[in-house]
Scaffold this active site. Structure first.
Site, short mmCIF file in Angstrom:
data_model
loop_
_atom_site.label_atom_id
_atom_site.label_comp_id
_atom_site.label_asym_id
_atom_site.label_seq_id
_atom_site.Cartn_x
_atom_site.Cartn_y
_atom_site.Cartn_z
CG ASP A 45 -0.57 0.08 2.75
OD1 ASP A 45 0.81 -0.45 2.71
OD2 ASP A 45 -1.23 0.05 3.78
CG ASP A 183 -4.22 -1.73 7.84
OD1 ASP A 183 -4.60 -2.25 6.83
OD2 ASP A 183 -3.81 -1.29 8.86
C1 GLA Z 1 -0.54 -2.19 8.13
C2 GLA Z 1 -0.36 -1.17 7.95
C3 GLA Z 1 -0.98 -0.97 6.43
C4 GLA Z 1 0.04 -1.88 5.75
C5 GLA Z 1 0.08 -3.54 6.40
C6 GLA Z 1 1.42 -4.15 5.69
O1 GLA Z 1 -1.77 -3.41 8.52
O2 GLA Z 1 -1.26 -0.06 8.77
O3 GLA Z 1 -1.45 0.38 5.81
O4 GLA Z 1 1.06 -1.51 5.31
O5 GLA Z 1 0.29 -3.42 7.42
O6 GLA Z 1 0.83 -4.39 4.91
#
Ligand code: GLA
Length: 393
Positions: A45, A183
């Site tokens: 992301d 997220d």
């Molecule tokens: C955490 C971060 C997300 C993403 C994941 C790995 O959950 O909050 O933004 O980078 O790690 O995919």
């Protein structure tokens, strides 16, 4: 067996009751926002790549009421925490609001500061069924629930993309975690019965109907070895990716192809950096292929992609842990399991396993026999994103 997840109504009633007990009157507004599990697309992301998460039935609920003052009084009464924790701060000058103790309130404060309209003071109760520190986005659920609550009490509804970005900024500025956008996005935009393919560059989404999962399930296994997202390991990997893109004169790894790895090698990039880049580039390809497999009901292919994703997270991105590897390997050794991988940032937290429904008890008992820690299990039922709830019991 898998844990029973309290349904949203049950959590809402607890929040309404707690509000009445704490503040001596009924709440007028109630909202919820879910945690998430990522099917595939890890550490992509913040590289403007693709992710494929789904919203979970576990939620953070906020019940509250404007109080006619400039003060916010918020009580956290999470079912996981027996003692009640209270935060109180003045919102007459949002710029003067700073992070502090209790830590959970920083996510709330960050959203208040980023909210575009002026706000009334309010009293509120927060209750969450999203396990904390499990990599199922309890922080995003709290941010998005807060933002949704602010929308409810002001009657101002934000554009969903701006809302997700504003919540992400709250996490950057008030919790010091340089997370990507996945997220908050899925917590805002999740739809019942759907996974979501998000293009983190242009923020376009494809909702993928999961009806045709037929007799297959996604099982989440919590290693209960807490992940440490705020640790420098996440930031280091993010910086290595940014640095590699810069070396190639690109804005992000999204503009980089596997061919460019040769150039990086010539430029003297370290083996570690090249492995990080290789993971991200292949993970983007896998995530797009996974969407197609999911749409076509090709679970065998989806499972293979999940396995490849985990292996690359372990070997190239180096974010797995002995606990996660044990859970993944044990699940994969059971007939009827199509794929298993770590989900979320890694370093602990949860795995997600795609399996045939008929073998679920076998998987759970084999993990219980093999894993030396205490694993907990949840069914990953694709659920709705943030929403307003009524205040009826
Ligand atoms: C955490 C971060 C997300 C993403 C994941 C790995 O959950 O909050 O933004 O980078 O790690 O995919």
């Amino acid at each position: 067996m898998a844990e029973n997840i309290s349904d949203v109504k049950e959590v809402k009633i607890k929040a309404l009751d707690a509000f009445l007990k704490e503040f001596g009157e009924e709440a007028t507004h109630c909202v919820c926002a879910p945690g998430r599990v990522n099917v595939i697309g890890e550490h992509t992301d913040y590289n403007e790549g693709f992710v494929l998460p789904m919203a979970l039935p576990m939620v953070t609920v906020i019940a509250g009421k404007p109080n006619g003052t400039n003060i916010c009084t918020i009580i956290s009464a999470s079912s996981a925490v027996t003692s009640v924790s209270k935060a109180e701060f003045d919102i007459s000058e949002p710029a003067a609001i700073k992070p502090g103790e209790p830590k959970w309130a920083n996510y709330v404060k960050g959203c208040i500061v980023n909210f575009t309209n002026s706000l009334p003071g309010f009293n509120a109760v927060v209750i969450s069924t999203v396990p904390v520190g499990a990599g199922l986005s309890s922080s995003a659920a709290l941010e998005v629930a807060t933002y949704t609550f602010l929308e409810a009490i002001t009657g101002q509804v934000a554009n969903p993309v701006e809302k997700a970005i504003s919540c992400q900024k709250a996490e950057h500025d008030f919790a010091g975690v340089p997370c990507g956008i996945m997220d908050q996005f899925i917590s805002v935009m999740g739809q019942d019965g759907h996974a979501l393919l998000l293009d983190c560059r242009d923020k376009s989404v494809i909702q993928i109907h999961m009806e045709n999962l037929k007799d297959h399930l996604f099982l989440i296994t919590n290693s209960n070895s807490p992940h440490k997202l705020s640790s420098s390991a996440y930031r280091d990997r993010r910086d290595a990716c940014f640095e590699a893109a810069k070396m190639l004169g690109k804005n992000s790894l999204r503009d980089v192809s596997l061919e460019d790895i040769k150039t990086l090698e010539k430029q003297g990039a370290s083996k570690v950096t090249i492995n990080r880049v290789r993971h991200v580039l292949n993970e983007n390809l896998r995530t797009q292929a996974a969407m197609k497999a999911l749409q076509a009901g090709d679970y065998k292919r989806l499972g293979e992609l999940m396995n490849e994703s985990h292996d690359s997270l372990r070997d190239n991105y180096e974010v797995s842990s002995p606990e996660l590897d044990t859970l993944v390997n044990t699940a994969r050794s059971v007939d009827g399991v199509l794929g298993s991988r770590l989900t979320g940032a890694g370093f602990g937290g949860c795995t997600i396993t795609l399996l045939k429904e008929e073998c679920i008890s076998k998987v759970i008992s084999k993990i219980k026999d093999t894993y030396t820690g205490k694993a907990t299990f949840y069914m990953a039922k694709p659920s709705a994103g943030a929403r307003r709830l009524d205040c009826h019991r």
